[in-house]
Design an enzyme around this catalytic site. Structure first.
Site, mmCIF file in Angstrom:
data_model
loop_
_atom_site.group_PDB
_atom_site.id
_atom_site.type_symbol
_atom_site.label_atom_id
_atom_site.label_comp_id
_atom_site.label_asym_id
_atom_site.label_seq_id
_atom_site.Cartn_x
_atom_site.Cartn_y
_atom_site.Cartn_z
ATOM 1 N N HIS A 254 -19.687 43.243 -21.768
ATOM 2 C CA HIS A 254 -18.428 43.140 -22.527
ATOM 3 C C HIS A 254 -18.227 44.350 -23.444
ATOM 4 O O HIS A 254 -17.631 44.212 -24.517
ATOM 5 C CB HIS A 254 -18.403 41.851 -23.354
ATOM 6 N N ASP A 311 -24.226 37.870 -23.467
ATOM 7 C CA ASP A 311 -23.726 37.018 -22.385
ATOM 8 C C ASP A 311 -23.171 37.874 -21.245
ATOM 9 O O ASP A 311 -22.717 38.993 -21.453
ATOM 10 C CB ASP A 311 -22.630 36.079 -22.895
ATOM 11 N N GLU A 312 -23.214 37.302 -20.069
ATOM 12 C CA GLU A 312 -22.523 37.844 -18.900
ATOM 13 C C GLU A 312 -22.774 39.350 -18.689
ATOM 14 O O GLU A 312 -21.843 40.122 -18.460
ATOM 15 C CB GLU A 312 -21.024 37.558 -18.993
ATOM 16 N N TYR A 313 -24.040 39.736 -18.812
ATOM 17 C CA TYR A 313 -24.373 41.112 -18.421
ATOM 18 C C TYR A 313 -24.288 41.153 -16.899
ATOM 19 O O TYR A 313 -25.194 40.718 -16.194
ATOM 20 C CB TYR A 313 -25.762 41.491 -18.923
#
EC number: 3.2.1.52
Length: 771
Positions: A254, A311-313
């Site tokens: 992100h 999160d969400e790498y």
């Protein structure tokens, strides 16, 4: 009740008492007061009889030995009472022997260990006492008092014990993707505190923005951002309101906004394709950049926590062999590519802990390595059922919090906002029920810190910050109740909605409806509601952060009952995104036969300020014809104006006394000619109205009940303390006193009774004031 009926009732009561005495049967005790309405509900309540009365003579008295510790809480309480009532309440110190009727006493030193640091005990007689073990508990006691006074100037007598189930109760705002003004954030600090919530998580960076001033890397900062001074001021305000502000800088995924200024650090596949959101963890410069930013903000925020995101790498490990090579070189030959990410989490944790703080991270990526295990002292925020279960994380030594998508997520989707799941959240969910219907053992529940409502702004243009405030209002109240964990005062969500309306917003919540709005606070009927939270009353509550929304069909309507026939010359509609392309403004005297006073087929939303209208009626209706979108019709506010504006209508009223709880001061300014204020049976007595701003007053109209003022004064004040008399009489004869030709300016209007016309007190059906 008329005087005749009252005397008859008195005679009947006397006869009944005499009959009981003759029979030898004791009179039954007066019914005890039921648990009062608050959000969250009180944990324990023992009702008394009678009520406490708040008024201009009320004082906030801090226990002498706790004066310094409670000074801020006392001042914040006084400020909020002024915002609620218009009264400047005196603050002093003393002991219980110094108290008088109407006083509010704050003290520490409770030996009730079950209250913890946030609990308190409340005793309500003719005075109110709050005792706690910690300043936070005393503060939350004042929030309960505020909510009770929001409902009137009297509080039922009784005692309460109150404490929180979960230590964290809060709100997360994605002000990385969408810029939220400092004022919006300040308003929500007070809103959180009003609901006994204590945690404000600010997600400062994401793929569409970096929203906080940076001196170490100004190149990454978005044009719309908060200055460090604004953030510092926000933190200081939050501290006064017992709210902790926790920052989040999301990495290593992100990071689009940051990497746009550092394209050389973007993760690139073996074919050279860049990944705009994920940083390349194999490059030393990536760690230098992130460390610079973390250390800058670790120093700015005093909170004990720092959120690293994590999160969400979204790395495609197979297409990015450099990550595997880095992992093996750094963590050993047995490492897999995922260890590069897990190692980053521990590296970031080291920076945070070196600053004396605790790291927080989202749960979805934790696990899956072979050489690296995430440090157990990282708090994991469980938002979705990816990877390990909540119980597994606890078993591995982590504290967790329940940030489950259902019911806590409010998301700006491409097609419009969705969530939070307030109804399911209130009726079914508990803070120990996680996404995917996962649970934890009873012994593990103390390892779950709590929960927050989450505002995710994936499509930031879909809703204004005002709409977002409206959409999350009920969700915050649901979460406040569930995380406080007290027995519910409303059995289900539909029964909870009127409680939400009763408690309202915090006293300082911005209300900018213009004076003279005849529709403010009036009864409303509608053709339909989109959801149980988007009800008609929201369009007349003087709150531009709440709204009514209809079903998704043409021809929907909303009607306001003004209470009596009024001359109408202006209507103002504040549309949400779902507006009326074609609609009519109609008036009626019987709610059956309607007359059009305005019609359009080319509405374009926004604010429709319709002036030059002409008509007379009791009922006003917005009759939709065609919608401007595929949604229904949605109004933040429906305002109606006409004739001279009654400056007192719907304003905050206080009085020297009330005859009973059934005749509060607010009845004299509620626009209802069938309700009244009535005082105690003594001289002098007064009724005071906070007009909300300073006005020139030339006309005051008093409608007396049978208990009238023979001698009274009409007075104005700019500060609520020093009064100027603009009318005086000693020969009043009751009925309606229509006082014209007055001259004076002030914010506060007072009817100051000096001599009664009967043996009863002073009683007014209505008090009206005009410029």
């Amino acid at each position: 009740m008329s005087r005749l009926l009252r005397r008859a009732a008195t005679a009947l009561l006397a006869a009944a008492v005499a009959a009981i005495a003759l029979s030898g049967t004791p009179a039954s005790a007066a019914a005890t007061n039921p648990k009062p309405t608050t959000i969250p509900a009180l944990q324990e309540w023992t009702g008394g009889t009678g009520s406490y009365a708040f008024g201009a003579g009320t004082r906030i008295v801090r226990a002498t030995g706790d004066a310094a510790a409670l000074a801020t809480t006392s001042q914040v309480f006084a400020d909020d009472l002024k915002a609620l009532t218009g009264l400047t309440i005196a603050q002093t110190t003393g002991t219980t022997t110094d108290l008088g009727p109407g006083d509010i006493y704050l003290a520490l030193g409770s030996t009730d260990t079950a209250l913890g640091t946030e609990g308190y005990a409340l005793s309500v007689t003719d005075r109110v006492t709050v005792t706690a073990r910690d300043d936070k508990g005393a503060f939350y006691g004042t929030r309960t008092i505020l909510q009770l006074l929001k409902q009137g100037t009297t509080i039922p007598q009784g005692t309460a014990r109150d404490w929180a189930l979960k230590p964290e109760r809060g709100l997360m705002v994605d002000n990385g993707r969408k810029f939220f003004t400092a004022q919006w954030l300040r308003d929500h600090v007070k809103e959180l505190a009003y609901l006994k919530m204590n945690y404000f998580h600010l997600h400062f960076s994401d793929n569409q923005g970096f929203r906080i001033e940076s001196t170490s890397h100004p190149e990454v900062v978005s044009a719309e951002h908060l200055s460090k001074q604004e953030v510092t001021d926000l933190i200081a305000l939050a501290a006064k309101y017992k709210v902790m502000v926790v920052p989040e800088l999301d990495a290593p995924g992100h990071m689009d906004t940051i990497l746009a200024a550092h394209p050389d650090l973007k993760l690139k596949k073996s074919d050279g394709t860049p990944d705009n959101g994920n940083i390349d963890l194999s490059k030393p410069e990536a760690y230098t950049l992130i460390k610079d930013l973390y250390q800058e903000y670790l120093a700015l925020f005093p909170a004990p926590y720092f959120h690293i995101g994590a999160d969400e790498y979204g790395a495609d490990y197979a297409a990015n062999p450099q990550l595997l090579a880095y992992a093996k070189a750094t963590y050993g030959a047995n490492a897999v590519a995922k260890d590069s990410y897990l190692g980053f989490v521990n590296w970031a944790n080291g920076i945070v802990r070196a600053a004396g703080k605790t790291t927080r991270a989202w749960n979805d990526g934790i696990g899956g390595g072979t050489a690296v295990t995430v440090n157990a002292n990282v708090v994991l925020e469980f938002w979705y059922n990816y990877g390990k279960s909540p119980q597994q994380h606890i078993d591995e030594g982590h504290l967790i919090s329940n940030e489950s998508w259902d019911p806590t997520y409010y998301v700006l989707y491409g097609g419009g906002p969705g969530g939070p799941g307030s109804q399911w959240g209130y009726d079914t969910w508990t803070p120990d029920l996680f996404q995917g219907s996962q649970t934890i053992t009873a012994a593990s529940q103390s390892k779950n810190l709590g929960s927050k409502i989450h505002v995710w702004c994936d499509n930031p243009a879909v809703a204004t910050e005002q709409r977002i405030a409206s959409d999350i209002r009920n969700g915050l109240r649901m979460l406040a109740q569930q995380t406080w964990g007290s027995p519910k005062i409303a059995a289900d969500y539909n029964a909870f909605l009127p409680v939400i309306t009763t408690i309202g917003r915090n006293p300082a919540w911005p209300q900018t409806t213009q004076p003279g709005n005849l529709a403010a606070g009036r009864p409303v009927t509608v053709s339909s509601n989109e959801t149980s939270g988007l009800v008609g009353v929201n369009a007349v509550d003087s709150d531009y952060g709440t709204r009514w929304a209809s079903g998704y069909t043409n021809g929907e309507w909303i009607t306001v009952d003004l209470g009596s026939s009024q001359s109408i010359n202006r209507v103002k509609l504040f549309w949400e995104a779902a507006y009326g392309k074609g609609y009519k403004i109609q008036i009626s005297n019987d709610n059956a036969t309607w007359t059009d006073i305005y019609a359009t087929a080319t509405g374009d939303g926004g604010t429709d300020d319709l002036t030059g209208l002409s008509g007379t009626g009791r009922y006003v209706r917005m009759q939709g014809v065609t919608r401007g979108t595929s949604w229904g019709y949605s109004l933040f506010e429906f305002e109606v104006y006409g004739g001279p504006a009654d400056l007192a209508r719907g304003k905050v009223a206080t009085a020297s006394s009330t005859e009973t709880v059934n005749f509060p001061a607010g009845n004299a300014v509620d626009g209802n000619a069938a309700t009244r204020w009535s005082s105690a049976y003594s001289d002098p007595q007064w009724l005071r109205v906070d007009l909300g701003a300073s006005y020139s007053v030339s006309h005051v109209k008093l409608s007396w009940e049978a208990a009238y003022g023979r001698g009274y004064q009409v007075q104005l004040s700019t500060d609520g303390t020093t009064w100027t008399t603009i009318y005086s009489t000693t020969t009043g004869d009751g009925g309606v006193d229509d006082l014209t030709g007055l001259t004076g300016t002030g914010r506060y209007l007072r009817i100051n009774g000096t001599s009664r016309g009967t043996g009863y007190g002073y009683s007014l059906w209505t008090v009206e004031a005009y410029s």
